[in-house]
Design an enzyme around this catalytic site. Structure first.
Site, PDB file in Angstrom:
ATOM      1  N   SER A  20       0.822  -1.206   0.000  1.00  0.00           N
ATOM      2  CA  SER A  20       0.000   0.000   0.000  1.00  0.00           C
ATOM      3  C   SER A  20       0.863   1.266   0.000  1.00  0.00           C
ATOM      4  O   SER A  20       1.836   1.376   0.747  1.00  0.00           O
ATOM      5  CB  SER A  20      -0.922   0.014   1.229  1.00  0.00           C
ATOM      6  N   LEU A  21       0.467   2.239  -0.817  1.00  0.00           N
ATOM      7  CA  LEU A  21       1.169   3.520  -0.876  1.00  0.00           C
ATOM      8  C   LEU A  21       0.559   4.554   0.073  1.00  0.00           C
ATOM      9  O   LEU A  21       1.085   5.674   0.186  1.00  0.00           O
ATOM     10  CB  LEU A  21       1.136   4.070  -2.310  1.00  0.00           C
TER      11      LEU A  21
ATOM     12  N   LYS B 173     -13.926  -3.515   2.319  1.00  0.00           N
ATOM     13  CA  LYS B 173     -14.760  -2.341   2.088  1.00  0.00           C
ATOM     14  C   LYS B 173     -16.259  -2.599   2.255  1.00  0.00           C
ATOM     15  O   LYS B 173     -17.016  -1.685   2.591  1.00  0.00           O
ATOM     16  CB  LYS B 173     -14.494  -1.760   0.694  1.00  0.00           C
TER      17      LYS B 173
ATOM     18  N   ASN C 235     -14.431   3.041   2.803  1.00  0.00           N
ATOM     19  CA  ASN C 235     -12.968   2.989   2.736  1.00  0.00           C
ATOM     20  C   ASN C 235     -12.319   3.861   3.812  1.00  0.00           C
ATOM     21  O   ASN C 235     -11.093   3.991   3.852  1.00  0.00           O
ATOM     22  CB  ASN C 235     -12.468   3.415   1.354  1.00  0.00           C
TER      23      ASN C 235
ATOM     24  N   ASP D 127     -13.579   7.288  -1.903  1.00  0.00           N
ATOM     25  CA  ASP D 127     -13.199   6.822  -3.242  1.00  0.00           C
ATOM     26  C   ASP D 127     -13.951   7.586  -4.324  1.00  0.00           C
ATOM     27  O   ASP D 127     -13.402   7.890  -5.386  1.00  0.00           O
ATOM     28  CB  ASP D 127     -13.479   5.322  -3.395  1.00  0.00           C
TER      29      ASP D 127
ATOM     30  N   GLY E 292     -15.902  -4.227 -14.564  1.00  0.00           N
ATOM     31  CA  GLY E 292     -15.963  -4.818 -13.237  1.00  0.00           C
ATOM     32  C   GLY E 292     -17.312  -4.550 -12.595  1.00  0.00           C
ATOM     33  O   GLY E 292     -18.122  -3.759 -13.104  1.00  0.00           O
TER      34      GLY E 292
ATOM     35  N   TYR F 191      -2.602   0.376 -10.382  1.00  0.00           N
ATOM     36  CA  TYR F 191      -1.393   1.141 -10.708  1.00  0.00           C
ATOM     37  C   TYR F 191      -0.116   0.346 -10.434  1.00  0.00           C
ATOM     38  O   TYR F 191       0.991   0.890 -10.529  1.00  0.00           O
ATOM     39  CB  TYR F 191      -1.362   2.457  -9.920  1.00  0.00           C
TER      40      TYR F 191
ATOM     41  N   GLY G 165      -4.536   5.235 -11.559  1.00  0.00           N
ATOM     42  CA  GLY G 165      -5.229   4.998 -10.301  1.00  0.00           C
ATOM     43  C   GLY G 165      -4.574   5.730  -9.144  1.00  0.00           C
ATOM     44  O   GLY G 165      -5.209   5.968  -8.110  1.00  0.00           O
TER      45      GLY G 165
END
Length: 277
Positions: free
Chosen positions: A18-19, A68, A89, A105, A130, A224, A245
């Site tokens: 995770s960033l 989520k 989120n 989001d 999706g 991403y 993203g």
């Protein structure tokens, strides 16, 4: 009695890549706040016990997959947008042991698209690839962008928490084109002004290689890592506008920081940290 320093965290599984820590730590430094931000591996099976004993000093949670949707019934309150989308989120604690869920989001998606296309951008034909939690947020974002025709392109839209159920709650009436439809699926994607892909990496690489993209299209790929995805490679070759993203991640994180601290961080400080990460 010593009070623990404030801290926040991103929870999910897997979580090690995770960033979010880079974005949040940059925001707190810019605000002059001593808030630590961590990654915590939490699964569907362990989220209940974690929330039941809310740790001392925890000022907020960023929530990623696969939590989520499953986290919603475990919270004291859920914001109207998050409830309609069917995905949380962000979790913020309030006095009295209350935990409130939000969805940033949608804000992240809308802001990333407007940043790339201009504030007045409103696609005539949009496709969401999706049908899960992120697709539901994309539906709400397209609603805010006042998109014309919206189509869901997916293998199936059955099961709990899918985007079709969210569309009903949001008052949106999207079309559904199954990927198995072959030529119909290709035509739907090729005719779209805006494409938002929410599927995991490599799932549809073979399909994307059969699409004739064009320079008038805009493509936002939520995935991403790795970058560029096969979708982005194919669309870039045709001159389409590409939105990473990471842009969505950046803007939704800014809104999370505001919810955690009631203060607005410097967006460019966060953007720089994301680039360096």
């Amino acid at each position: 009695m010593q009070t623990l320093a404030p801290w926040a965290a991103v929870i999910g599984s897997p979580i090690q890549h995770s960033l979010s820590p880079f974005l949040h730590q940059a925001a707190y430094r810019d605000l002059g706040l001593n808030i630590d931000y961590r990654r915590i591996e939490i699964t569907k099976e362990t989220i209940g016990s974690f929330l039941a004993s809310w740790p001392e000093g925890l000022v907020g949670l960023s929530v990623t997959m696969p939590l989520k949707q499953v986290i919603i019934p475990l919270l004291s309150q859920v914001d109207g947008l998050a409830k309609a989308v069917g995905a949380v989120n962000t979790v913020v604690p309030f006095p009295g042991g209350i935990t409130a869920g939000f969805n940033t989001d949608v804000y992240g998606l809308v802001t990333a698209i407007k940043e790339a296309k201009g504030r007045e951008f409103s696609p005539e034909r949009a496709v969401i690839v999706g049908s899960g939690a992120t697709a539901s947020s994309a539906l709400a974002a397209l609603g805010e962008l006042q998109a014309g025709q919206i189509n869901l392109l997916a293998r199936r839209v059955s099961g709990a928490g899918n985007a079709v159920q969210a569309a009903t709650r949001l008052g949106i009436d999207p079309g559904y084109v199954p990927l198995a439809a072959g030529e119909k699926a290709r035509e739907t994607l090729q005719a779209a002004d805006l494409i938002i892909s929410t599927v995991p990496r490599a799932v549809l690489d073979d399909f994307y290689q059969t699409i004739s993209f064009n320079p008038e299209q805009t493509v936002l790929d939520i995935v991403y890592d790795p970058w560029p995805s096969e979708l982005v490679k194919q669309a870039s070759r045709s001159g389409a506008t590409i939105i990473s993203g990471k842009a969505m991640l950046l803007h939704q994180a800014l809104m999370q920081v505001k919810l955690f601290t009631s203060r607005t961080p410097n967006l460019e400080a966060m953007r720089t940290a994301l680039k360096e990460a």
